[in-house]
Scaffold this motif. Structure first.
Motif, PDB file in Angstrom:
ATOM      1  N   ARG A 179       0.571  -0.968  -0.005  1.00 56.62           N
ATOM      2  CA  ARG A 179       0.071  -0.033   0.016  1.00 56.62           C
ATOM      3  C   ARG A 179       1.066   1.909   0.064  1.00 56.62           C
ATOM      4  O   ARG A 179       1.732   1.243   0.724  1.00 56.62           O
ATOM      5  N   GLU A 180       0.420   2.122  -0.432  1.00 55.26           N
ATOM      6  CA  GLU A 180       0.939   3.467  -1.316  1.00 55.26           C
ATOM      7  C   GLU A 180       0.205   4.612  -0.438  1.00 55.26           C
ATOM      8  O   GLU A 180      -0.999   5.058  -1.475  1.00 55.26           O
ATOM      9  N   ARG A 181       0.560   5.528  -0.172  1.00 61.81           N
ATOM     10  CA  ARG A 181      -0.216   6.563   0.356  1.00 61.81           C
ATOM     11  C   ARG A 181       0.488   7.556  -1.295  1.00 61.81           C
ATOM     12  O   ARG A 181       1.322   8.303  -0.984  1.00 61.81           O
ATOM     13  N   VAL A 182      -0.681   7.685  -1.650  1.00 60.04           N
ATOM     14  CA  VAL A 182      -0.253   8.922  -2.497  1.00 60.04           C
ATOM     15  C   VAL A 182      -0.783  10.064  -3.125  1.00 60.04           C
ATOM     16  O   VAL A 182      -2.517  10.007  -2.727  1.00 60.04           O
ATOM     17  N   ALA A 183      -0.039  11.714  -2.489  1.00 65.24           N
ATOM     18  CA  ALA A 183      -1.274  12.398  -3.119  1.00 65.24           C
ATOM     19  C   ALA A 183      -1.590  12.817  -5.059  1.00 65.24           C
ATOM     20  O   ALA A 183      -0.207  12.833  -5.532  1.00 65.24           O
ATOM     21  N   VAL A 184      -2.615  12.914  -5.150  1.00 65.54           N
ATOM     22  CA  VAL A 184      -2.631  12.748  -6.706  1.00 65.54           C
ATOM     23  C   VAL A 184      -3.784  14.152  -6.905  1.00 65.54           C
ATOM     24  O   VAL A 184      -4.411  14.158  -6.378  1.00 65.54           O
ATOM     25  N   ASP A 185      -2.421  14.830  -7.654  1.00 67.58           N
ATOM     26  CA  ASP A 185      -3.037  16.143  -8.258  1.00 67.58           C
ATOM     27  C   ASP A 185      -3.045  16.554 -10.071  1.00 67.58           C
ATOM     28  O   ASP A 185      -2.726  14.671 -10.399  1.00 67.58           O
ATOM     29  N   ALA A 186      -2.568  17.028 -10.618  1.00 67.75           N
ATOM     30  CA  ALA A 186      -2.970  17.432 -11.366  1.00 67.75           C
ATOM     31  C   ALA A 186      -1.417  16.604 -12.353  1.00 67.75           C
ATOM     32  O   ALA A 186      -1.578  15.745 -13.496  1.00 67.75           O
ATOM     33  N   ALA A 187      -0.824  17.425 -11.543  1.00 66.59           N
ATOM     34  CA  ALA A 187       1.172  16.920 -11.881  1.00 66.59           C
ATOM     35  C   ALA A 187       1.029  14.670 -11.613  1.00 66.59           C
ATOM     36  O   ALA A 187       1.441  14.710 -13.112  1.00 66.59           O
ATOM     37  N   MET A 188       0.570  14.379 -10.953  1.00 62.44           N
ATOM     38  CA  MET A 188       0.431  13.021 -10.961  1.00 62.44           C
ATOM     39  C   MET A 188      -0.086  12.727 -12.304  1.00 62.44           C
ATOM     40  O   MET A 188       0.156  11.413 -12.282  1.00 62.44           O
ATOM     41  N   ALA A 189      -1.408  13.034 -11.808  1.00 64.59           N
ATOM     42  CA  ALA A 189      -2.001  12.428 -12.675  1.00 64.59           C
ATOM     43  C   ALA A 189      -1.490  12.342 -14.079  1.00 64.59           C
ATOM     44  O   ALA A 189      -1.864  11.485 -14.625  1.00 64.59           O
ATOM     45  N   GLN A 190      -1.052  13.718 -14.456  1.00 66.34           N
ATOM     46  CA  GLN A 190      -0.387  13.897 -15.942  1.00 66.34           C
ATOM     47  C   GLN A 190       0.831  12.705 -15.818  1.00 66.34           C
ATOM     48  O   GLN A 190       0.885  12.189 -16.854  1.00 66.34           O
ATOM     49  N   GLU A 191       0.916  12.563 -15.131  1.00 65.91           N
ATOM     50  CA  GLU A 191       2.557  11.670 -15.253  1.00 65.91           C
ATOM     51  C   GLU A 191       2.584  10.086 -14.825  1.00 65.91           C
ATOM     52  O   GLU A 191       3.196   9.451 -15.675  1.00 65.91           O
ATOM     53  N   MET A 192       0.566   9.703 -14.003  1.00 62.30           N
ATOM     54  CA  MET A 192       1.039   9.177 -14.098  1.00 62.30           C
ATOM     55  C   MET A 192       0.285   8.150 -15.839  1.00 62.30           C
ATOM     56  O   MET A 192       0.116   7.168 -15.852  1.00 62.30           O
ATOM     57  N   ARG A 193      -0.374   8.859 -16.833  1.00 67.42           N
ATOM     58  CA  ARG A 193      -0.838   8.953 -17.731  1.00 67.42           C
ATOM     59  C   ARG A 193       0.536   8.283 -18.640  1.00 67.42           C
ATOM     60  O   ARG A 193       0.119   7.509 -19.680  1.00 67.42           O
ATOM     61  N   ARG A 194       1.313   9.195 -18.247  1.00 70.85           N
ATOM     62  CA  ARG A 194       2.959   8.669 -19.740  1.00 70.85           C
ATOM     63  C   ARG A 194       3.165   7.769 -19.105  1.00 70.85           C
ATOM     64  O   ARG A 194       4.002   7.171 -20.083  1.00 70.85           O
TER      65      ARG A 194
END
Lengths: 538, 295
Positions: free
Chosen positions: B235-250
């Motif tokens: 389990r990992e706590r991740v703060a999902v913001d716009a940057a994280m969402a974009q990086e995850m898409r990548r």
């Protein structure tokens, strides 16, 4: 730690421990944020790569680091509450009663006085007393001296022996003692202290049996304005051996040779000295010198001699028989002073006293040193003249007329309404029965003037035996109280007898309260240590 | 049905079963169905085909298939093997790792339905079907075995993890599987590549089928998210913001590219199938899947 038990620190500001309630808040704030949702994923690797690409760390709670942080914060809060180690029970205040009577000025074998020994004992003892103990030193002697705080720790220069105890040391000690106050009395235990030794508090007895001789009393006959000053000095022996004392009188007198006096053991001897004062006045010291004397304070008698008045007596009187009585009176007074009479002195001529007989003059009542007889002030209506006046009375309690007999005073004529306002000294009765003042004294700030309503030539005042004394007192009063001899009182004999030893037992000073030491710095140090350890823990 | 805290819907409701019957039974509407049927009947009646080799005779073999010439030359009984001799079969390999439970809706439901379509088509048009899932293998023949297939699929429980290579080797030990349809998310392409190479070495034609869920393309959730791997439990706590969402898409794009590379290098085909909505059981929604398995 005492008796195997650990004394916990006390807190001066325990209400500040409420700040400890911040600890749960800090703990809550330190927890990672609660996720809004749980996301099952098959792409954990991609999540980790994305977070690494954004250089973001996983929020993690490290329990040990959090505990260390909370412990450090707790230490800071406890430090803020001002922790202190347990205090030693005892008195919080210390009152030091020091006998500063004359006997405390006796010198011992070392050359130091008993009072200096007392000051040294105080200094030594108070060196180990905490600053938190409230100190008050009361030195009781000729003057009461009160020193507080740091001044009480080194009282040496402020203590001076002299006089007698103004009150009872026992009463003061008893009155000062309570649950929070300890009293420490330092005395030589002289019975001359006038009271028994204190039964309350600590007691330190100083001094030892010593031989002493003293001037027990001095009597003098102040013949001012005459220069002659007869002294009657009484010497006392407080020793068990005969000695020969040398009595010296020095200062504002014509020098005389020392007088040797034989003093028998525990006896008194009286010496009469005929001194001649110097016109300028000054201090007169009479000192008895005896080998081996322990207490110098009672060996000297001191007096301040006022300057003698100018030996010129002025007189303003009519020529011929009318002014004859006044001129004779001025000459007699000048002869008594060893001076001269100056008739009709010019303005500015220094004279000690002026007699004014009849006429009109600006007398300046209460300001000029004069005695006027039947003189009226210039201007105004002419005063009435009364004849056949009988003596009514005179003020026998007035210093000018005390002991003076004026019963044979006869006044032929006198001026009515010519006297200034003042203290009525002599009254007469007119044939009509009216009582009128015949003499008044006007007492001003600078001088006292005496005014009679009749001339000397119109009465028999100058012929009365009391007349020279009246004139002398008028002149004395004209110069005021400042012309009196001011002498120190000899040390009481009880203070001078140093042959008795106090029979009381000394009592030690009880333990004083020692405040707990401040521990705030240690708690802050512990907090820093915890933070340093926390920085090391990963 | 609940697995790892995930509520799973019934994978084969009546509506889907009806659609499945249409997809499997509607042969006239699918090109090639007629040819396949003819070939299947001919296999039963004729002994023609491309000679591929011999095998020793065993009791029960049709005596008409004995190669008497070979007997004359060697004195031993051999049966001629023709191309048509090997049954025309297919295998459905179903990934049952716990990670298939991820996705909203869960990918697992879509995978079961795809397996049902693939299996149904194989049973209807081919000689045999091998279902390889959860460390077990089920062999079925004939269209009448469809209910058995569905029942077996329904009873599968994600959680058993087995390396792709082990799955392949065990499958090959059981004989030539025919065409292989491998249904998985292929989240670890590097682990898949050795398995695909083994299949290629054995001349097995493999097709990867990747059922896509919305989470494979975008991360719409914002805020603190507890990302959980159901397989490892990590389990990992991740703060999902716009940057994280974009990086995850990548990262997901990179993963897709990796998958393509792995399948390409192995000569296999990868088909990504956009799963319809969980309640969408229309024929149109699943027709594309049927075409995928026919190609």
């Amino acid at each position: 730690m005492e008796g195997g038990s650990l004394d916990l620190p006390t807190l001066n500001e325990p209400q500040r421990l409420w700040l400890l309630l911040l600890l749960p808040l800090v703990w809550l704030l330190a927890l990672p944020p609660r996720p809004v949702r749980v996301l099952l994923t098959a792409h954990m690797q991609q999540w980790l790569l994305a977070r690494e690409a954004l250089r973001r760390n996983a929020p993690r709670v490290r329990p040990l680091r959090l505990v260390l942080l909370l412990a450090a914060l707790a230490c800071c809060i406890v430090a803020h509450a001002d922790p202190r180690s347990s205090a030693t029970p005892g008195a919080e205040r210390l009152v030091i009663l020091v006998d500063a009577s004359a006997s405390m000025g006796a010198r011992g074998e070392s050359g130091a006085t008993v009072l200096e020994d007392a000051a040294a004992a105080i200094r030594d003892r108070l060196a180990s007393v905490e600053d938190s103990v409230e100190l008050r030193l009361v030195a009781m002697g000729e003057h009461a001296t009160v020193l507080d705080g740091a001044m009480a720790r080194a009282p040496g220069a402020a203590l001076r022996a002299g006089g007698v105890l103004p009150g009872s040391l026992a009463a003061v000690a008893q009155g000062s003692t309570d649950e929070r106050t300890a009293v420490w009395t330092l005395t030589d235990g002289q019975p001359g202290a006038g009271s028994e030794l204190p039964a309350a508090g600590a007691l330190t007895l100083l001094g030892a049996r010593r031989e002493n001789w003293s001037i027990a009393s001095v009597q003098w006959d102040d013949g001012w304005p005459a220069a002659r000053l007869p002294l009657r000095v009484e010497l006392a022996s407080h020793a068990d051996r005969p000695v020969r004392a040398v009595l010296r009188a020095t200062g504002a007198i014509v020098a005389i040779d020392p007088v040797e006096v034989a003093l028998a053991p525990r006896q008194r001897a009286t010496v009469e000295l005929a001194l001649d004062r110097l016109a300028a006045g000054g201090e007169l010291v009479v000192r008895a010198e005896v080998e081996g004397d322990a207490l110098p304070l009672d060996d000297a008698w001191r007096a301040i001699l006022p300057p003698l008045p100018s030996p010129r007596i002025g007189v303003l009187a009519e020529e011929g028989d009318a002014g004859r009585s006044a001129r004779l009176a001025a000459r007699a007074l000048a002869e008594e002073l060893g001076g001269t009479a100056v008739e009709d002195p010019a303005p500015g001529t220094p004279v000690a006293f002026t007699l004014v007989e009849g006429g009109v003059a600006d007398l300046q009542p209460g300001a000029a040193r004069i005695a006027s007889f039947g003189t009226r002030a210039p201007g105004g209506d002419l005063p009435r003249v009364a004849a056949g006046i009988a003596l009514a009375d005179w003020r026998r309690e007035d210093p000018l007329l005390r002991g003076i007999d004026l019963s044979e005073l006869s006044v032929r004529t006198a001026l009515l309404d010519a006297l200034p306002a003042g203290d009525v000294l002599v009254t007469g009765q007119l044939p009509s029965g009216t009582v009128v003042p015949l003499a008044v004294a006007v007492r001003g700030r600078a001088a006292t003037s005496v005014h009679f309503a009749f001339r000397l030539a119109d009465s028999n005042l100058a012929l009365l035996p009391a007349f020279p004394q009246v004139l002398r007192r008028a002149m004395l009063a004209a110069h005021g109280e400042g012309e009196r001899i001011r002498a120190t009182d000899p040390v009481p004999v009880a203070e001078s007898d140093l042959s008795a030893l106090p029979g009381a037992q000394e009592r030690p000073l009880p333990s004083l309260r020692t405040p707990g030491r401040a521990l705030a710095a240690w708690f802050l140090l512990a907090a820093l240590g915890l933070l340093a350890f926390r920085a090391w823990v990963r | 049905m609940k697995h790892h805290g995930v509520q799973l819907p019934d994978p084969f409701p009546e509506a889907f079963r009806a659609t499945l019957q249409q997809l499997v039974g509607g042969a006239s509407r699918i090109e090639g169905d007629r040819i396949d049927a003819t070939r299947a009947r001919r296999r039963q009646l004729a002994q023609s085909g491309v000679f591929t080799g011999h095998r020793p005779y065993v009791g029960g073999d049709d005596l008409r298939r004995i190669d008497w010439n070979a007997y004359a030359r060697s004195g031993g009984l051999f049966v001629k093997l023709l191309e048509e001799e090997e049954p025309r079969a297919s295998a459905v390999v179903l990934d049952t790792s716990a990670t298939v439970l991820a996705g909203s809706p869960p990918r697992w439901t879509g995978m079961l339905r795809l397996a049902a379509i693939a299996g149904g088509l194989s049973l209807r048009h081919l000689d045999a079907l091998r279902l390889v899932a959860g460390g077990t293998e089920l062999r079925l023949t004939g269209a009448r075995s469809l209910p058995q297939l569905l029942d077996r699929l329904r009873r599968l429980e994600p959680g058993a993890a087995e390396s792709p290579r082990a799955v392949v080797e065990r499958m090959l030990d059981g004989g030539n599987p025919g065409r292989v349809h491998w249904i998985s998310h292929f989240a670890e392409p590097a682990a898949l590549e050795p398995a695909l190479r083994v299949l290629r070495r054995h001349a097995v034609r493999a097709t990867g089928v990747l059922p896509l869920v919305p989470d494979d393309r975008d991360i719409v959730q914002r805020g603190w998210v507890l990302v959980t791997d159901p397989a490892s439990g990590r389990r990992e706590r991740v703060a999902v913001d716009a940057a994280m969402a974009q990086e995850m898409r990548r990262q997901l794009t990179l993963l897709a590219r990796q998958q393509d590379i792995v399948f390409g290098r192995s000569g296999a085909q990868l088909v990504r199938f956009e799963l319809p909505a969980e309640t969408d059981h229309s024929l149109a929604a699943w027709k594309e899947a049927a075409w995928t398995f026919r190609r």
